[in-house]
Design an enzyme around this catalytic site. Structure first.
Site, short mmCIF file in Angstrom:
data_model
loop_
_atom_site.label_atom_id
_atom_site.label_comp_id
_atom_site.label_asym_id
_atom_site.label_seq_id
_atom_site.Cartn_x
_atom_site.Cartn_y
_atom_site.Cartn_z
N GLY A 37 -8.35 -8.54 19.17
CA GLY A 37 -8.75 -7.95 17.89
C GLY A 37 -9.71 -8.86 17.16
N GLY A 39 -10.94 -8.11 14.15
CA GLY A 39 -10.92 -7.65 12.76
C GLY A 39 -10.72 -8.84 11.84
N GLY A 41 -8.00 -10.50 10.87
CA GLY A 41 -7.10 -11.54 11.35
C GLY A 41 -7.65 -12.26 12.57
N VAL A 105 -7.62 -3.40 25.45
CA VAL A 105 -6.36 -3.96 25.94
C VAL A 105 -5.37 -2.80 26.10
CG1 VAL A 105 -4.42 -5.49 25.40
CG2 VAL A 105 -6.78 -6.21 24.95
N GLU A 196 -10.46 5.22 -4.40
CA GLU A 196 -11.87 4.86 -4.27
C GLU A 196 -12.67 6.01 -3.64
OE1 GLU A 196 -11.57 0.03 -4.29
OE2 GLU A 196 -11.96 0.96 -2.37
C1 LIG Z 1 -10.57 2.65 4.65
C2 LIG Z 1 -9.82 1.37 4.48
C3 LIG Z 1 -9.94 0.67 3.28
C4 LIG Z 1 -9.25 -0.54 3.10
N1 LIG Z 1 -9.40 -1.22 1.92
C5 LIG Z 1 -8.78 -2.40 1.76
C6 LIG Z 1 -8.97 -3.16 0.57
O1 LIG Z 1 -9.68 -2.72 -0.34
N2 LIG Z 1 -8.33 -4.36 0.47
C7 LIG Z 1 -7.56 -4.85 1.48
O2 LIG Z 1 -7.03 -5.96 1.35
N3 LIG Z 1 -7.34 -4.16 2.60
C8 LIG Z 1 -7.94 -2.94 2.77
N4 LIG Z 1 -7.76 -2.23 3.92
C9 LIG Z 1 -6.82 -2.76 4.93
C10 LIG Z 1 -7.47 -3.85 5.75
O3 LIG Z 1 -8.71 -3.40 6.26
C11 LIG Z 1 -6.52 -4.24 6.86
O4 LIG Z 1 -5.32 -4.68 6.28
C12 LIG Z 1 -7.09 -5.34 7.73
O5 LIG Z 1 -8.24 -4.87 8.39
C13 LIG Z 1 -6.05 -5.81 8.75
O6 LIG Z 1 -6.63 -6.79 9.56
P1 LIG Z 1 -6.18 -6.92 11.07
O7 LIG Z 1 -6.91 -8.10 11.60
O8 LIG Z 1 -4.72 -6.86 11.17
O9 LIG Z 1 -6.73 -5.59 11.76
P2 LIG Z 1 -8.19 -4.97 11.81
O10 LIG Z 1 -9.09 -5.61 10.81
O11 LIG Z 1 -8.01 -3.50 11.76
O12 LIG Z 1 -8.69 -5.38 13.26
C14 LIG Z 1 -8.08 -4.92 14.43
C15 LIG Z 1 -9.06 -5.07 15.57
O13 LIG Z 1 -8.36 -4.86 16.79
C16 LIG Z 1 -9.16 -4.09 17.66
N5 LIG Z 1 -8.28 -3.40 18.57
C17 LIG Z 1 -7.28 -2.54 18.29
N6 LIG Z 1 -6.68 -2.11 19.41
C18 LIG Z 1 -7.32 -2.70 20.43
C19 LIG Z 1 -7.18 -2.63 21.83
N7 LIG Z 1 -6.24 -1.86 22.42
N8 LIG Z 1 -8.01 -3.35 22.61
C20 LIG Z 1 -8.99 -4.13 22.05
N9 LIG Z 1 -9.16 -4.23 20.73
C21 LIG Z 1 -8.33 -3.53 19.93
C22 LIG Z 1 -9.91 -3.15 16.73
O14 LIG Z 1 -11.10 -2.66 17.33
C23 LIG Z 1 -10.18 -4.05 15.52
O15 LIG Z 1 -11.43 -4.68 15.62
C24 LIG Z 1 -8.43 -1.03 4.13
C25 LIG Z 1 -8.32 -0.33 5.34
C26 LIG Z 1 -9.01 0.86 5.50
C27 LIG Z 1 -8.90 1.61 6.81
#
Ligand SMILES: Cc1cc2nc3c(=O)[nH]c(=O)nc-3n(C[C@H](O)[C@H](O)[C@H](O)COP(=O)(O)OP(=O)(O)OC[C@H]3O[C@@H](n4cnc5c(N)ncnc54)[C@H](O)[C@@H]3O)c2cc1C
Length: 443
Positions: A37, A39, A41, A105, A196
Site C-alpha cells: 500500500g 497510500g 500509511g 497483492v 464536503e
Molecule cells: C473521499 C474521501 C475523503 C476523505 N477525507 C479525509 C479527510 O478529510 N481527512 C482524513 O483524515 N481522512 C480522510 N479520508 C480517509 C483517509 O483518506 C484514509 O483514512 C487514509 O487514506 C488511510 O490511509 P491508509 O494508508 O490506511 O490507506 P490508503 O491511503 O487508502 O492506501 C491504501 C493503498 O493500498 C493499496 N492497495 C489496496 N489493496 C491492495 C492490494 N490488494 N494490492 C496492492 N495494493 C493495494 C491502494 O491502492 C492504496 O494505494 C478520506 C477518504 C476518502 C475516500
C-alpha cells in the site's frame, strides 16, 4: 509461482534511482521490509525507513499515491485527477534503499514469510500491511449497482461525467417530472466526505452551471444530504455540527436527518420510512470498511473487516507483521481509532520505528495517537474546525482548511497547481474541469 524477491535482489530492477544502496558486507543480508500500500500509511512508513539498515519493497496496485481528501473536488469538476495524485516512483526516486513494484497483492503465506501477488510472491523479513479501506454499502447491493461510491480516481471521474451529463439530459427532457429527477442529486452520509461533497456539488450548480444552462429553471435543481442519525460530523461538538447544517441550508442543500436509504433503482431513492425521492443521482458517502483483501490473508478480522493489532501494531500471534491505517483495528479509551489519514500517518511512524528497534534488539514502543483535530469545508468561505479543543467556523476555518490541505498535498507541482486552480475558481466563479469525458452504462 516465482519468488520475486529471491529471484530479483531488491533494487536490481530499478532504473530510476539516484544512487544505488551500498552493498551489505559479504555473508550478510539486510532484512527486507515489504510494505503493501502506497497510500498515507505505506508511503510514510517507506519514508520513515529511508535511513534504516533495511531493503524496502513497496507494493501497490496503482503506480500513484492518491490524496483522497480532495477526491470530491475531482468529482465536482474543481480539480483534475493528476493534481491530487503523484507517481510513487517520482516520490521515492531519491530513496536508495527502496524499490517499488506495481502489482495486486492477493494473499499471504505467513509461515513462509511471503506475500502472494498477481505476478508472483515476494519474501519479507518484516511486513507492513497498509492496504486501506473501501466503501461500505452495508449490504445494500442496489446502491453500488445504480449509485456512486467515492474512493478512487475512476469513481470521482464517473461522478463528474454523470452529474454534467444529467444537466445535458435535463436540457433535452420534455417531461417536467423526469427533468426534476435528472436534476435531483442525493448525497448519503453526513460525515466529512458527505458534507464536503454536498456543499461542493451545490456550489458547482448554483455558481457555475447556472451560467452554462441559462434556460434551465434552477428551482428544478435539488441537492439533498441524507443522514441516518440525528447529526452531521459526529466527531465535532454540537455548536459546530449545527453551524455545518445551517451553512449547508444556506448553500441550498436540503439536510435530512433520520433518513436511512433502503433501496435505489437509479431513478428513485427508497427510504426506510417508505418515502420515495425521485433522483437520477445517488452518491454514497455513508461508510468505510477495510479492503476485502484483509479477509483473505488468514489473519483475524474485527469490525469492518479491520485486522486487530496490539499496541506495538503487530498482529497478535504473528510477530513481524504490522497492520496500520484504515486496515487496522486498535481501540483507544474503549473506541476504535477512526479511519482517517492522521491515524495512518502516525501508525506508519511507530511501525517503522518498531521494526528498527527489533533489528537493534530493543523493546518496541506502544502506539500513542495524538489527535490533530478535524476540519470540514462547506464550499467557499465556509468550514468548521475543531483543533485542540477549540472550535471555530466560517472564513477563519476555511483558511485553515486551505492551508492544511495545501501543506499535506505531496509534490510542489501539485501544491502550486491546486493553489492556482483554487484562486482562479475563487475569483472567477469557475470550475475548469467540467468536461464529460466518458459516458457510463446508465448515461
Ligand atoms: C473521499 C474521501 C475523503 C476523505 N477525507 C479525509 C479527510 O478529510 N481527512 C482524513 O483524515 N481522512 C480522510 N479520508 C480517509 C483517509 O483518506 C484514509 O483514512 C487514509 O487514506 C488511510 O490511509 P491508509 O494508508 O490506511 O490507506 P490508503 O491511503 O487508502 O492506501 C491504501 C493503498 O493500498 C493499496 N492497495 C489496496 N489493496 C491492495 C492490494 N490488494 N494490492 C496492492 N495494493 C493495494 C491502494 O491502492 C492504496 O494505494 C478520506 C477518504 C476518502 C475516500
Amino acid at each position: 509461482m516465482t519468488d520475486v524477491t529471491t529471484s530479483t535482489p531488491p533494487g536490481a530492477v530499478l532504473r530510476d534511482r539516484a544512487a544505488p544502496a551500498p552493498p551489505p558486507p559479504p555473508g550478510t543480508r539486510r532484512p527486507t521490509v515489504v510494505i503493501v500500500g502506497a497510500g498515507f500509511g505505506g508511503l510514510r512508513a517507506a519514508r520513515a525507513l529511508r535511513k534504516a539498515p533495511v531493503d524496502v519493497v513497496l507494493v501497490d496496485r496503482h503506480n500513484y499515491h492518491l490524496f483522497q481528501p480532495l477526491l470530491y473536488q475531482v468529482a465536482t469538476a474543481g480539480l483534475e485527477p493528476e493534481q491530487i495524485a503523484r507517481p510513487v516512483r517520482a516520490i521515492l526516486r531519491r530513496q536508495s534503499n527502496t524499490e517499488f513494484r506495481m502489482t495486486e497483492v492477493t494473499g499471504l503465506d505467513s509461515s513462509g514469510k511471503r506475500i502472494v501477488t498477481a505476478d508472483g510472491s515476494i519474501s519479507y523479513d518484516y511486513l507492513i500491511l497498509a492496504v486501506g479501506g473501501e466503501t461500505n454499502y452495508f449490504g445494500l447491493a442496489s446502491v453500488p449497482r445504480h449509485g456512486f461510491g467515492l474512493k478512487d480516481i475512476p469513481e470521482a471521474i464517473r461522478i463528474r461525467n454523470h452529474v454534467l451529463h444529467a444537466f445535458e439530459r435535463a436540457m433535452l427532457e420534455a417531461d417536467p417530472e423526469r427533468r426534476r429527477a435528472e436534476l435531483t442529486f442525493v448525497v448519503v452520509g453526513g460525515g466529512p466526505t458527505g458534507v464536503e461533497m454536498a456543499g461542493a456539488l451545490s456550489e458547482l450548480i448554483r455558481l457555475v452551471l447556472v451560467k452554462d444552462y441559462p434556460r434551465l429553471n434552477v428551482k428544478d435543481v435539488r441537492v439533498l444530504l441524507l443522514e441516518a442519525t440525528d447529526r452531521l460530523l459526529a466527531a465535532m461538538p454540537a455548536r459546530l455540527r449545527d453551524a455545518a447544517a445551517e451553512t449547508l441550508w444556506r448553500k441550498h442543500v436540503e439536510v435530512r436527518f433520520g433518513a436511512t436509504v433502503a433501496d435505489y433503482d437509479g431513478a428513485r431513492v427508497l427510504l426506510k420510512s417508505g418515502e420515495v425521492i425521485p433522483a437520477c443521482t445517488l452518491i454514497w458517502a455513508a461508510g468505510a470498511k477495510a479492503v476485502s483483501l484483509t479477509g483473505r490473508l488468514g489473519l483475524p478480522t474485527a469490525q469492518q473487516g479491520r485486522v486487530p493489532v496490539d499496541p506495538t501494531l503487530q498482529v497478535p500471534g504473528h510477530p513481524g507483521i504490522y497492520v496500520i491505517g484504515d486496515a487496522s483495528y486498535l481501540e483507544v479509551a474503549g473506541a476504535p481509532l477512526p479511519m482517517m489519514a492522521p491515524v495512518a500517518l502516525q501508525m506508519a511512524e511507530t511501525a517503522a520505528e518498531n521494526i528498527q528497534r527489533r533489528i537493534a534488539g530493543e523493546p518496541p514502543l506502544a502506539f500513542r495517537y495524538r489527535d490533530p483535530g478535524s476540519l470540514a469545508t462547506i464550499g467557499r468561505n465556509a468550514a468548521v474546525a475543531y483543533i485542540r479543543g477549540i472550535g471555530f467556523t466560517g472564513f477563519p476555518a476555511w483558511v485553515v482548511w486551505l492551508v492544511v490541505h495545501i501543506i499535506q498535498l505531496i509534490g510542489f507541482r501539485n501544491k502550486l497547481f491546486v493553489l492556482l486552480n483554487w484562486a482562479w475558481d475563487y475569483f472567477f466563479y469557475e470550475r475548469a474541469a467540467r468536461l464529460i469525458t466518458e459516458l457510463g452504462i446508465r448515461d
